[in-house]
Design an enzyme around this catalytic site. Structure first.
Site, short mmCIF file in Angstrom:
data_model
loop_
_atom_site.label_atom_id
_atom_site.label_comp_id
_atom_site.label_asym_id
_atom_site.label_seq_id
_atom_site.Cartn_x
_atom_site.Cartn_y
_atom_site.Cartn_z
N ASP A 172 0.46 10.61 32.02
CA ASP A 172 -0.23 10.18 33.34
C ASP A 172 0.35 10.75 34.49
O ASP A 172 1.51 10.50 34.62
CB ASP A 172 -0.34 8.86 32.99
CG ASP A 172 -1.45 8.11 33.94
OD1 ASP A 172 -2.31 8.97 34.58
OD2 ASP A 172 -1.27 6.97 34.29
N HIS A 173 -0.31 11.23 35.28
CA HIS A 173 0.41 11.61 36.85
C HIS A 173 1.72 12.48 36.41
O HIS A 173 2.84 12.10 36.99
CB HIS A 173 0.65 10.63 37.55
CG HIS A 173 -0.42 9.67 38.22
ND1 HIS A 173 -1.45 10.26 39.19
CD2 HIS A 173 -1.18 8.73 37.56
CE1 HIS A 173 -2.26 9.64 39.27
NE2 HIS A 173 -2.39 8.48 38.33
N GLY B 65 -3.62 -0.68 40.25
CA GLY B 65 -3.12 -2.42 40.64
C GLY B 65 -4.35 -2.95 40.86
O GLY B 65 -5.63 -2.48 40.99
N ASN C 158 -9.06 5.00 33.45
CA ASN C 158 -7.82 4.52 33.16
C ASN C 158 -7.74 3.03 33.69
O ASN C 158 -7.85 2.59 34.58
CB ASN C 158 -6.66 5.42 34.33
CG ASN C 158 -6.62 6.91 33.96
OD1 ASN C 158 -7.53 7.49 33.11
ND2 ASN C 158 -5.98 7.41 34.55
N THR D 199 -3.11 -2.06 34.78
CA THR D 199 -2.82 -3.34 35.11
C THR D 199 -3.28 -4.40 34.40
O THR D 199 -2.74 -5.60 34.08
CB THR D 199 -3.14 -3.48 36.80
OG1 THR D 199 -2.53 -2.24 37.27
CG2 THR D 199 -2.85 -4.84 37.27
P1 13P Z 1 -4.73 0.37 36.92
O1 13P Z 1 -3.53 -0.15 36.55
O2 13P Z 1 -5.32 -0.19 38.37
O3 13P Z 1 -5.67 0.01 35.86
O4 13P Z 1 -4.88 1.87 36.82
C1 13P Z 1 -4.31 2.63 35.95
C2 13P Z 1 -4.39 4.20 36.20
O5 13P Z 1 -5.18 4.60 36.98
C3 13P Z 1 -3.27 4.97 35.62
O6 13P Z 1 -3.28 6.20 35.96
#
Ligand code: 13P
Length: 284
Positions: free
Chosen positions: A82-83, A181, A230, A233
């Site tokens: 991720d990222h 978040g 995705n 949180t």
């Molecule tokens: P949230 O934590 O807002 O669910 O986002 C997760 C996310 O986009 C991970 O790349």
């Protein structure tokens, strides 16, 4: 089943108008909760691992946990970076066994983002690994990276379409108003941007920051071409709230299994609900 690239299920998701959840993995209990919910719902699933989570769990443990989950749960599981911030980290993950990577070059100028993403697509595709790219800036805080919501630049549809044409990514994250978040104010999603891009490219749009987005907005996004969502949180909150409740109620509690087990169950419930909302149940 071995880990699979996202191309195993994303084309079907876009065509069938459902979305596959990327649930972020932060420890063993997250992985178990996600895999169990996916197995029971007969849904394909994506284990998302940020660089921060990778540092916390260790690369080898991460891959071993994901491989064990894929082997036991009987539904397609992709292990996805991720990222990812560089070519090097993407290659390191692929060499270790990841079946999918995201390269987030959204903070680079457009042409540089295209150039770097293309390099990763070329190398990853040669190894049967899928790639997600990103355009525009998604607000909020993830790991140690913080982006002021007001500063978050939304993706421009023309650029997003050209980005896909030039890079050939398998899924495209575009900034459409969601944030990592929980949301402080009202969630505003630019459905027009999703529609303008999704109707012109064959791969699904990825919606980051899935936590706290109202159900009707999720459904509308999927209808317009979002095929991967995705969520992190909401699972973190479910996990921590349960642990806080149990430890608060019983100062004598010391066996981690007695609070981590129920925390895992709470996350499983969140994942199950999201899978049903995304419509990926019975699509494995
Ligand atoms: P949230 O934590 O807002 O669910 O986002 C997760 C996310 O986009 C991970 O790349």
């Amino acid at each position: 089943m071995p880990l699979v690239p996202m191309t195993e299920f994303l084309p079907k998701a876009k065509a069938g108008k459902f979305a596959v959840g990327q649930f972020n993995v932060n420890n063993l209990e997250f992985a178990q909760a996600i895999a169990e919910a996916a197995a029971e719902e007969r849904s394909p699933v994506i284990f998302g691992v940020s660089e921060g989570a990778l540092k916390y769990m260790g690369l080898e443990y991460t891959v071993a946990i994901a491989e064990a989950a894929a082997k036991t749960c009987g539904v397609p599981v992709a292990l996805h970076l991720d990222h990812g911030s560089s070519f090097e980290i993407a290659m390191k993950c692929i060499r270790a066994g990841f079946s999918s990577v995201m390269f987030d070059g959204s903070h680079y100028p457009f042409e540089e983002n295209v150039r770097l993403t293309k390099e990763i697509v070329k190398a990853a595709h040669a190894m049967g690994v899928s790639v997600e790219g990103e355009l525009g800036t998604i607000g909020g805080v993830e790991d140690d990276i913080s982006v002021d919501d007001a500063e978050a630049a939304l993706a421009k549809p023309d650029e997003a379409i050209r980005f896909w044409e030039e890079t050939g990514v398998d899924a495209l994250a575009i900034a459409v108003g969601t944030a990592h978040g929980m949301y402080k104010g009202e969630v505003r999603i630019r459905f027009d941007i999703i529609e303008a891009v999704a109707s012109k490219i064959p791969v699904p749009i990825v919606l980051h920051g899935g936590s706290g987005v109202p159900d009707d907005m999720i459904r509308e996004s999927i209808r317009l071409g979002v095929g991967k969502i995705n969520v992190n949180t909401e699972n973190q909150i479910a996990c921590t709230n349960k642990i806080r409740e149990l430890l608060g109620n019983d100062p004598k509690l010391y066996d981690p299994r007695k609070y981590l087990g129920p925390a895992r169950e709470a996350m499983k419930q969140v994942v199950r609900e999201k899978i049903r909302l995304f419509g990926s149940n019975n699509q494995a």
